[in-house]
Design a protein around this motif. Structure first.
Motif, PDB file in Angstrom:
ATOM      1  N   LEU A 202     -22.365  10.882  72.730  1.00 23.27           N
ATOM      2  CA  LEU A 202     -22.573  11.450  74.064  1.00 23.27           C
ATOM      3  C   LEU A 202     -22.886  10.369  75.082  1.00 23.27           C
ATOM      4  N   LEU A 203     -23.696   9.375  74.705  1.00 21.35           N
ATOM      5  CA  LEU A 203     -24.281   8.435  75.662  1.00 21.35           C
ATOM      6  C   LEU A 203     -23.825   6.998  75.441  1.00 21.35           C
ATOM      7  N   GLY A 204     -23.991   6.195  76.482  1.00 18.37           N
ATOM      8  CA  GLY A 204     -23.818   4.764  76.353  1.00 18.37           C
ATOM      9  C   GLY A 204     -22.431   4.247  76.662  1.00 18.37           C
ATOM     10  N   ARG A 232     -30.829  12.538  80.180  1.00 16.69           N
ATOM     11  CA  ARG A 232     -31.898  13.523  80.401  1.00 16.69           C
ATOM     12  C   ARG A 232     -31.574  14.846  79.701  1.00 16.69           C
ATOM     13  N   TRP A 233     -30.337  15.251  79.755  1.00 17.40           N
ATOM     14  CA  TRP A 233     -29.901  16.497  79.121  1.00 17.40           C
ATOM     15  C   TRP A 233     -30.138  16.446  77.612  1.00 17.40           C
ATOM     16  N   ALA A 234     -29.804  15.329  76.986  1.00 17.02           N
ATOM     17  CA  ALA A 234     -30.011  15.188  75.547  1.00 17.02           C
ATOM     18  C   ALA A 234     -31.489  15.268  75.189  1.00 17.02           C
ATOM     19  N   LEU A 248     -29.551  13.040  69.186  1.00 19.98           N
ATOM     20  CA  LEU A 248     -28.346  13.743  69.622  1.00 19.98           C
ATOM     21  C   LEU A 248     -27.407  12.842  70.410  1.00 19.98           C
ATOM     22  N   GLY A 249     -27.950  12.005  71.281  1.00 22.89           N
ATOM     23  CA  GLY A 249     -27.106  11.202  72.151  1.00 22.89           C
ATOM     24  C   GLY A 249     -26.253  10.183  71.443  1.00 22.89           C
ATOM     25  N   ALA A 250     -26.580   9.855  70.195  1.00 25.54           N
ATOM     26  CA  ALA A 250     -25.844   8.828  69.459  1.00 25.54           C
ATOM     27  C   ALA A 250     -24.971   9.385  68.345  1.00 25.54           C
ATOM     28  N   GLY A 259     -18.944  15.993  76.350  1.00 30.99           N
ATOM     29  CA  GLY A 259     -20.234  16.353  75.784  1.00 30.99           C
ATOM     30  C   GLY A 259     -20.304  17.743  75.198  1.00 30.99           C
ATOM     31  N   LEU A 260     -19.191  18.463  75.170  1.00 31.05           N
ATOM     32  CA  LEU A 260     -19.190  19.767  74.497  1.00 31.05           C
ATOM     33  C   LEU A 260     -19.532  19.606  73.018  1.00 31.05           C
TER      34      LEU A 260
END
Length: 386
Positions: A202-204, A232-234, A248-250, A259-260
């Motif tokens: 999701l992130l990065g 922030r959402w994660a 979750l973000g990783a 991000g679905l």
């Protein structure tokens, strides 16, 4: 699967869609028509393919049967759109996120992942749950959104709130202000599965915003804003949803479809290979085992094609069996050496068939793809048929 009679050539046609022009079944039909014009006695087995993106439901319906149920939904800007779910006898529902949040639903000027929403995907998922599905498979791909599935959660009973307890506006940018969640997921015991061949987190740097945001209309400043908002959402999902996994973000696949994938994981679901799911459904392995030649393809055969997409999976499986694999595409930009290493014997493009870029080949490939594919099918038959 293959007729018992001895035929001159057993050819497996298993293309993906040509995005923006032809569905996978239409691509296969055009190539088959051209082949039969030259070698009518050959045995052609047609197995159209898809990953999780556009065409996912159509291909699975052809392979699995079941009941296709129309579901009114909305597009990434909240306008009415036509969707559907496929319900099979084993209690599984299949849906295609691109029907509600697909990039193809917007004009170039409308693309803005700061504002687009996955709400319509939630309407499809909620319809599947209410229809009694025990497993809901969400095909991911081709999305115009970057909202981490926040919009999808709303029809499923979970509303993102700001610090004052107000419902957030839709879109990825608003998630920078998310502080809490209202409600509980209404899944009625159903399990969610994200069907995707994207393993981005999701992130990065390799996340949804950085990798896919630009093709959805995000500039550099937008990418930074959206990645911070998803961060922030994660955090909120991890804190507020009991079934949400840590980190979750990783997690691989969380960045799929803006991000679905992360939203599915946060609801206790899992990610599976979209092309793997489809190939099992259509019986591709058995068809490959008996084929003399494999013909696959997609709209653009480029460097991304060899990283988990339909063509890569088919070519690799053909290579492992010692079966030649030909790729047909609207445009070919992959180097021959790179393609050969992936199992591709040769590749042909509609652009070159129609004279190349300098002679209007691009326009012809977009406006007359079936004609071009039929001609390429005939060319292959003259070259390969015994």
């Amino acid at each position: 699967m293959w007729p018992a009679t001895l035929l001159r050539m057993r050819v497996l046609l298993c293309p993906d869609k040509f995005a923006g022009t032809l569905s996978a079944p239409d691509v296969a039909a055009a190539v088959a028509d051209g082949w039969h014009d030259v070698a009518p006695g050959d045995d052609l087995l047609v197995r159209p393919l898809a990953d999780g993106g556009p065409g996912f439901v159509d291909v699975l319906a052809g392979a699995l049967g079941g009941r296709r149920v129309p579901v009114p939904t909305v597009d990434p800007l909240g306008r009415p759109a036509a969707g559907e779910i496929l319900l099979t006898d084993d209690g599984t529902a299949y849906l295609e996120s691109a029907q509600a949040c697909g990039l193809h639903l917007l004009t170039a000027a409308e693309r803005d992942p700061k504002a687009t929403t996955s709400y319509g995907v939630g309407l499809l998922a909620a319809a599947a749950v209410e229809a009694g599905a025990r497993t809901v498979v969400v095909g991911l791909g081709g999305s115009a959104t970057n909202d981490g599935g926040a919009g999808m959660l709303v029809p499923l009973g979970v509303t993102p709130l700001d610090g004052a307890g107000r419902a957030l506006p839709y879109g990825g940018a608003a998630l920078a202000g998310v502080a809490a969640l209202d409600g509980e997921p209404r899944l009625r015991g159903a399990t969610l599965v994200a069907a995707t061949d994207v393993d981005n987190p999701l992130l990065g740097l390799h996340g949804a915003s950085s990798v896919f945001g630009p093709q959805k209309g995000a500039d550099r400043a937008d990418v930074l804003l959206l990645d911070a908002a998803l961060t922030r959402w994660a955090e909120v999902l991890t804190q507020r949803l009991p079934g949400c996994p840590a980190g979750l973000g990783a997690l691989p696949g969380g960045g799929a479809a803006g991000g679905l994938g992360a939203a599915v994981l946060a609801l206790g679901g899992r990610c599976e290979s979209g092309i793997g799911l489809v190939t099992r459904a259509v019986g591709l392995d058995a068809a490959l085992d008996a084929a003399d030649l494999v013909v696959t393809g997609e709209g653009s055969f480029d460097h991304q094609s060899l990283r988990g997409k339909v063509v890569a999976g088919v070519a690799g499986a053909a290579r492992d069996r010692g079966v030649p694999c030909v790729v047909l595409a609207g445009r070919v930009s992959t180097g021959r050496r790179e393609a050969a290493a992936a199992g591709v014997t040769e590749a042909h493009s509609l652009v070159e068939h129609f004279g190349g870029e300098e002679r209007g080949g691009v326009d012809a490939a977009m406006t007359r793809p079936a004609e071009g594919l039929r001609a390429l099918g005939a060319r292959l038959a003259r070259q390969w048929s015994r």
